[in-house]
Design a protein around this motif. Structure first.
Motif, PDB file in Angstrom:
ATOM      1  N   TYR A 177       0.734  -1.162  -0.015  1.00 12.55           N
ATOM      2  CA  TYR A 177       0.049   0.041   0.009  1.00 12.55           C
ATOM      3  C   TYR A 177       0.829   1.271   0.015  1.00 12.55           C
ATOM      4  O   TYR A 177       0.016   2.560  -0.355  1.00 12.55           O
ATOM      5  CB  TYR A 177      -0.815   0.021   1.282  1.00 12.55           C
ATOM      6  CG  TYR A 177      -1.761  -1.398   1.196  1.00 12.55           C
ATOM      7  CD1 TYR A 177      -2.725  -1.612  -0.022  1.00 12.55           C
ATOM      8  CD2 TYR A 177      -1.718  -2.104   2.251  1.00 12.55           C
ATOM      9  CE1 TYR A 177      -3.160  -2.760   0.012  1.00 12.55           C
ATOM     10  CE2 TYR A 177      -2.455  -3.427   2.312  1.00 12.55           C
ATOM     11  CZ  TYR A 177      -3.470  -3.550   1.055  1.00 12.55           C
ATOM     12  OH  TYR A 177      -4.159  -4.752   1.017  1.00 12.55           O
ATOM     13  N   LEU A 178       2.036   1.104   0.345  1.00  6.46           N
ATOM     14  CA  LEU A 178       2.803   2.347   0.029  1.00  6.46           C
ATOM     15  C   LEU A 178       4.219   2.286  -0.238  1.00  6.46           C
ATOM     16  O   LEU A 178       4.686   0.943  -0.267  1.00  6.46           O
ATOM     17  CB  LEU A 178       3.258   2.648   1.723  1.00  6.46           C
ATOM     18  CG  LEU A 178       2.180   3.436   2.582  1.00  6.46           C
ATOM     19  CD1 LEU A 178       2.510   3.722   3.878  1.00  6.46           C
ATOM     20  CD2 LEU A 178       1.738   4.750   2.054  1.00  6.46           C
ATOM     21  N   GLN A 179       4.884   2.942  -0.922  1.00  6.90           N
ATOM     22  CA  GLN A 179       6.400   3.054  -1.616  1.00  6.90           C
ATOM     23  C   GLN A 179       6.615   1.887  -2.493  1.00  6.90           C
ATOM     24  O   GLN A 179       7.613   1.088  -2.399  1.00  6.90           O
ATOM     25  CB  GLN A 179       7.121   2.988  -0.611  1.00  6.90           C
ATOM     26  CG  GLN A 179       7.198   4.374   0.412  1.00  6.90           C
ATOM     27  CD  GLN A 179       8.202   4.508   1.583  1.00  6.90           C
ATOM     28  OE1 GLN A 179       8.019   3.856   2.656  1.00  6.90           O
ATOM     29  NE2 GLN A 179       9.267   5.417   1.191  1.00  6.90           N
ATOM     30  N   ASN A 219       3.738   3.615  -7.032  1.00  7.92           N
ATOM     31  CA  ASN A 219       4.260   4.954  -7.237  1.00  7.92           C
ATOM     32  C   ASN A 219       5.355   5.202  -8.191  1.00  7.92           C
ATOM     33  O   ASN A 219       5.568   5.904  -8.921  1.00  7.92           O
ATOM     34  CB  ASN A 219       4.956   5.211  -5.676  1.00  7.92           C
ATOM     35  CG  ASN A 219       3.926   6.132  -5.046  1.00  7.92           C
ATOM     36  OD1 ASN A 219       4.175   7.070  -4.588  1.00  7.92           O
ATOM     37  ND2 ASN A 219       2.873   5.507  -4.226  1.00  7.92           N
ATOM     38  N   ASN A 278       9.801  11.697   3.501  1.00  3.36           N
ATOM     39  CA  ASN A 278       9.841  10.359   4.138  1.00  3.36           C
ATOM     40  C   ASN A 278      10.332  10.118   5.717  1.00  3.36           C
ATOM     41  O   ASN A 278      11.667   9.625   5.583  1.00  3.36           O
ATOM     42  CB  ASN A 278      10.527   9.192   3.274  1.00  3.36           C
ATOM     43  CG  ASN A 278      10.345   7.862   3.838  1.00  3.36           C
ATOM     44  OD1 ASN A 278       9.462   7.179   4.206  1.00  3.36           O
ATOM     45  ND2 ASN A 278      11.654   7.050   3.366  1.00  3.36           N
ATOM     46  N   ASN A 295       5.885  12.548   7.566  1.00  6.55           N
ATOM     47  CA  ASN A 295       5.456  11.537   6.580  1.00  6.55           C
ATOM     48  C   ASN A 295       4.582  11.979   5.663  1.00  6.55           C
ATOM     49  O   ASN A 295       3.633  12.767   5.917  1.00  6.55           O
ATOM     50  CB  ASN A 295       4.713  10.694   7.440  1.00  6.55           C
ATOM     51  CG  ASN A 295       3.829   9.537   6.757  1.00  6.55           C
ATOM     52  OD1 ASN A 295       3.838   9.701   5.316  1.00  6.55           O
ATOM     53  ND2 ASN A 295       3.371   8.515   7.460  1.00  6.55           N
ATOM     54  N   ARG A 345       4.000  10.898   2.181  1.00  7.19           N
ATOM     55  CA  ARG A 345       4.010  10.019   0.769  1.00  7.19           C
ATOM     56  C   ARG A 345       2.642   9.994   0.247  1.00  7.19           C
ATOM     57  O   ARG A 345       1.493  10.177   0.754  1.00  7.19           O
ATOM     58  CB  ARG A 345       4.380   8.701   1.365  1.00  7.19           C
ATOM     59  CG  ARG A 345       5.845   8.906   2.090  1.00  7.19           C
ATOM     60  CD  ARG A 345       6.069   7.541   2.634  1.00  7.19           C
ATOM     61  NE  ARG A 345       5.254   6.758   3.663  1.00  7.19           N
ATOM     62  CZ  ARG A 345       5.735   5.949   4.727  1.00  7.19           C
ATOM     63  NH1 ARG A 345       7.081   5.844   4.752  1.00  7.19           N
ATOM     64  NH2 ARG A 345       4.810   5.569   5.699  1.00  7.19           N
ATOM     65  N   ASP A 399       0.218   7.454  -1.527  1.00  8.23           N
ATOM     66  CA  ASP A 399      -0.152   5.993  -1.232  1.00  8.23           C
ATOM     67  C   ASP A 399      -0.267   5.356  -2.534  1.00  8.23           C
ATOM     68  O   ASP A 399      -0.592   5.891  -3.670  1.00  8.23           O
ATOM     69  CB  ASP A 399      -1.368   5.734  -0.275  1.00  8.23           C
ATOM     70  CG  ASP A 399      -2.802   6.108  -0.928  1.00  8.23           C
ATOM     71  OD1 ASP A 399      -3.217   5.401  -1.774  1.00  8.23           O
ATOM     72  OD2 ASP A 399      -3.214   7.145  -0.251  1.00  8.23           O
ATOM     73  N   GLU A 400      -0.106   4.206  -2.548  1.00  8.03           N
ATOM     74  CA  GLU A 400      -0.168   3.315  -3.888  1.00  8.03           C
ATOM     75  C   GLU A 400      -1.761   3.287  -4.561  1.00  8.03           C
ATOM     76  O   GLU A 400      -1.734   3.223  -5.758  1.00  8.03           O
ATOM     77  CB  GLU A 400       0.005   1.911  -3.463  1.00  8.03           C
ATOM     78  CG  GLU A 400       1.461   1.573  -2.984  1.00  8.03           C
ATOM     79  CD  GLU A 400       2.504   1.544  -4.236  1.00  8.03           C
ATOM     80  OE1 GLU A 400       3.064   2.630  -4.319  1.00  8.03           O
ATOM     81  OE2 GLU A 400       2.409   0.479  -4.944  1.00  8.03           O
TER      82      GLU A 400
END
Ligand SMILES: *Cc1c(COP(=O)(O)O)cnc(C)c1O
Length: 383
Positions: free
Chosen positions: A31-33, A37, A231, A246, A248, A250-251
């Motif tokens: 779900y992240l990074q 992305n 990040n 934080n 970012r 998200d995916e």
């Protein structure tokens, strides 16, 4: 009913693909990074025409990270000045003050609504480190003069491209002979300056299904600093170089944006049709339209009109009563806001004029030309 903007309808235009993208991420468990992305950043950098794109949480943060990165890299320090248009969404100004930098507000031109490049040089002092232009309403705000001033005074050029995804500016000087018109080429806003902040707020030309933003730049060191800051200040796990946050993308949002990016040019082309209809057929003498730019220099994020004789609010109410949604961008200028009390006494008459006369008409990929015709008819009947 003709809403100002129906996000439901905008999403539905590419609904199946968006749903498939969301489902793909949901079932991936990542779900992240991740890959979403990476793919979107690569595609958006390619589209804008920059070496780097760094996804982040929203457009406000994107610009905050640019200024903060310049501070971390020693290019700017708190107290330095940034020339910025007085007529903008307040987010632009917040990103400067958040970093302890000093915004120097410059009036717009009434016929373009963008920063008046005749007034910029007088606003430059020995502490000026950057000019931040805002392509407000989707209109190109870059001029050769601005580029020349940045060179002359060694200033960074930062673009707030939150409202202008897909807008072009003619840029001079890519060969030796800068006087020759043949050396002018069209570049996408967001690729002209040293760095640009982009917003993917749902209502923007390229909008996510929630918050999102990005920084684009060709500067390797700046890109690295921005990515690290967004990040937690870390580029290596559990090692912290800066006191970051934080921030970012998200995916899920990256996957949605990657779908919508494919249709951005097409969606903008529809906006242009809507805008051209307004330009061709609005004939009410109470209304002044901003200068009509060459089509490629306007992404038509909004369609601002100026309503004269103190009738702006009456026009808004009249349209609302007739089922047409309009919005004011923006009713209170940044220098008149309570959060900037120290500027409340400043006189910026053109900015204030715009705040008191502007009204934005419905425009977007889901507004039909039939609806636009109805809006024009209502507007032309207004007395
Ligand atoms: C929307 C907007 C921003 C901020 O973007 P968010 O994603 O909402 O944080 C900044 N500047 C301008 C001109 C905007 O319109």
């Amino acid at each position: 009913m003709i809403p100002f903007l129906s996000l439901k309808d905008v999403t539905a235009l590419h609904g199946d693909e968006i749903n498939a993208a969301v489902t793909r991420v949901v079932s991936s468990g990542w779900y992240l990074q991740g890959e979403e992305n990476k793919r979107f950043e690569e595609n958006y950098a390619n589209f804008i025409g920059t070496k780097h794109c760094i996804g982040c949480a929203n457009g406000l943060d994107a610009l905050i990270w640019i200024f903060r990165a310049y501070i971390e890299l020693g290019v700017m320090q708190p107290g330095d000045e940034v020339v910025v248009p007085a007529n903008t969404y307040i987010a632009t100004i917040l990103t400067i003050t958040e970093n302890g930098l000093k915004p120097v507000l410059v009036e717009p031109k009434l016929n373009t609504l963008e920063i008046d490049d005749d007034l910029i040089e007088a606003a430059i002092t020995p502490r000026t480190k950057a000019i931040c232009i805002v392509h407000l309403y989707g209109r190109n705000a870059y001029t050769t003069r601005i580029g020349d001033l940045c060179k002359k005074y060694n200033l960074k050029l930062i673009e707030d491209n939150a409202q202008a995804h897909g807008c072009y500016a003619p840029v001079k000087g890519h060969t030796e002979n800068t006087e020759s018109t043949e050396n002018v080429r069209l570049m996408l806003t967001g690729s002209i300056g040293d760095a640009a902040g982009h917003s993917f707020y749902p209502g923007k030309n390229l909008g996510a299904l929630g918050d999102g933003g990005a920084v684009t730049t060709n500067d390797d060191a700046l890109a690295e600093a921005v990515r690290t800051l967004a990040n937690y200040g870390s580029s290596k796990k559990y090692v912290f170089k800066y006191t970051g946050r934080n921030s970012r993308l998200d995916e899920i949002q990256a996957a949605v944006l990657d779908v919508k990016l494919k249709y951005l040019v097409e969606d903008n082309a529809h906006r242009k049709q809507v805008a051209n209809f307004y330009y061709d057929y609005i004939s009410n003498p109470l209304i002044t339209l901003p200068d009509r730019l060459p089509d490629e220099q306007n992404a038509y994020h909004l369609f601002p009109i100026l309503v004269g004789k103190g009738k702006r609010d009456a026009m808004h109410d009249y349209l609302e009563k007739n089922g047409v949604g309009t919005v004011i961008h923006y009713p209170i200028a940044p220098h008149k806001q309570e959060c900037y009390k120290e500027w409340n006494g400043m006189s910026l008459p053109i900015t204030e004029y715009i705040a008191n006369h502007e009204l934005s008409l419905p425009i977007g990929p889901s507004v039909s030309l039939d609806e636009v015709a109805q809006v024009v008819e209502l507007i032309n009947r207004f007395k």
